[in-house]
Design a protein around this motif. Sequence first.
Motif, mmCIF file in Angstrom:
data_model
loop_
_atom_site.group_PDB
_atom_site.id
_atom_site.type_symbol
_atom_site.label_atom_id
_atom_site.label_comp_id
_atom_site.label_asym_id
_atom_site.label_seq_id
_atom_site.Cartn_x
_atom_site.Cartn_y
_atom_site.Cartn_z
ATOM 1 N N PHE A 139 0.807 -1.217 0.000
ATOM 2 C CA PHE A 139 0.000 0.000 0.000
ATOM 3 C C PHE A 139 0.844 1.273 0.000
ATOM 4 O O PHE A 139 0.309 2.375 0.010
ATOM 5 C CB PHE A 139 -1.030 -0.042 1.123
ATOM 6 N N ALA A 140 2.160 1.129 -0.088
ATOM 7 C CA ALA A 140 3.019 2.270 -0.391
ATOM 8 C C ALA A 140 2.954 2.534 -1.904
ATOM 9 O O ALA A 140 3.191 3.637 -2.361
ATOM 10 C CB ALA A 140 4.454 1.999 0.046
ATOM 11 N N VAL A 141 2.588 1.491 -2.670
ATOM 12 C CA VAL A 141 2.490 1.585 -4.122
ATOM 13 C C VAL A 141 1.035 1.800 -4.564
ATOM 14 O O VAL A 141 0.772 2.546 -5.489
ATOM 15 C CB VAL A 141 3.042 0.294 -4.783
ATOM 16 N N LEU A 142 0.103 1.145 -3.885
ATOM 17 C CA LEU A 142 -1.313 1.207 -4.269
ATOM 18 C C LEU A 142 -2.107 2.080 -3.309
ATOM 19 O O LEU A 142 -1.918 2.007 -2.097
ATOM 20 C CB LEU A 142 -1.927 -0.196 -4.260
ATOM 21 N N ALA A 143 -3.013 2.861 -3.847
ATOM 22 C CA ALA A 143 -3.864 3.707 -3.006
ATOM 23 C C ALA A 143 -5.209 3.044 -2.714
ATOM 24 O O ALA A 143 -5.817 3.304 -1.692
ATOM 25 C CB ALA A 143 -4.096 5.053 -3.692
ATOM 26 N N GLU A 144 -5.664 2.189 -3.618
ATOM 27 C CA GLU A 144 -6.983 1.563 -3.506
ATOM 28 C C GLU A 144 -6.886 0.176 -2.876
ATOM 29 O O GLU A 144 -5.874 -0.498 -3.022
ATOM 30 C CB GLU A 144 -7.615 1.433 -4.900
ATOM 31 N N PRO A 145 -7.950 -0.286 -2.213
ATOM 32 C CA PRO A 145 -7.971 -1.663 -1.711
ATOM 33 C C PRO A 145 -7.833 -2.669 -2.855
ATOM 34 O O PRO A 145 -8.179 -2.362 -4.004
ATOM 35 C CB PRO A 145 -9.351 -1.790 -1.053
ATOM 36 N N VAL A 146 -7.333 -3.850 -2.551
ATOM 37 C CA VAL A 146 -7.224 -4.927 -3.537
ATOM 38 C C VAL A 146 -8.144 -6.068 -3.126
ATOM 39 O O VAL A 146 -8.389 -6.290 -1.944
ATOM 40 C CB VAL A 146 -5.777 -5.453 -3.688
ATOM 41 N N ARG A 147 -8.656 -6.756 -4.116
ATOM 42 C CA ARG A 147 -9.538 -7.886 -3.860
ATOM 43 C C ARG A 147 -8.693 -9.125 -3.598
ATOM 44 O O ARG A 147 -7.713 -9.379 -4.308
ATOM 45 C CB ARG A 147 -10.454 -8.103 -5.056
ATOM 46 N N CYS A 148 -9.069 -9.889 -2.560
ATOM 47 C CA CYS A 148 -8.381 -11.129 -2.205
ATOM 48 C C CYS A 148 -9.341 -12.304 -2.370
ATOM 49 O O CYS A 148 -10.533 -12.184 -2.058
ATOM 50 C CB CYS A 148 -7.916 -11.097 -0.756
ATOM 51 N N HIS A 149 -8.809 -13.410 -2.820
ATOM 52 C CA HIS A 149 -9.586 -14.650 -2.965
ATOM 53 C C HIS A 149 -8.934 -15.722 -2.106
ATOM 54 O O HIS A 149 -7.732 -15.935 -2.182
ATOM 55 C CB HIS A 149 -9.577 -15.132 -4.421
ATOM 56 N N LEU A 150 -9.734 -16.396 -1.315
ATOM 57 C CA LEU A 150 -9.254 -17.524 -0.526
ATOM 58 C C LEU A 150 -9.957 -18.770 -1.046
ATOM 59 O O LEU A 150 -11.178 -18.774 -1.227
ATOM 60 C CB LEU A 150 -9.581 -17.322 0.947
ATOM 61 N N VAL A 151 -9.179 -19.809 -1.323
ATOM 62 C CA VAL A 151 -9.733 -21.071 -1.806
ATOM 63 C C VAL A 151 -9.193 -22.202 -0.929
ATOM 64 O O VAL A 151 -7.987 -22.322 -0.744
ATOM 65 C CB VAL A 151 -9.355 -21.337 -3.282
#
Length: 148
Positions: A113-125
């Motif tokens: 999050f030093a590189v990205l400003a927006e949340p990221v989607r995570c997938h758990l399988v």
Amino acid sequence: MELKAEHSQRIEDGATVPVSRLFSARPGQPWAGITVRLDRRPPGGLVGDRALTLSVELPYPLADAGRRAWNVVGAFGFQPITLEGTVSLDADEAVVRWLPTEVTRAVVGQQLFAVLAEPVRCHLVLWLPAVGDVPGTDLRTWFRLRAG
């Protein structure tokens, strides 16, 4: 299936979770990780580190060089990245735990999050193997990971 993070805080499907809940170091808990509590022991157990996977969707292209090559100002898609971690099965075999490696914890917990400003989607399988004539299956959920 019940999904929990640090200090047994439940993660709901589609929730937005601060990165510190999954990737920060705490006394007595070197990496927070993820715990999945199943309703009952999975027949046939679970096999290997790929029994549970956690992926993040990163914007594509992420770097300026890629954006120049595509001649775009921002991202136009997402690239799934499966995070490196270790999977363990509790003695009663109804609890599965995923712990990030040191490198994963450092990159995601401290640099993402030093590189990205927006949340990221995570997938758990969670992959459940076939047992006898019963085919294998997977249990899936998703949430968003944000700074904090």
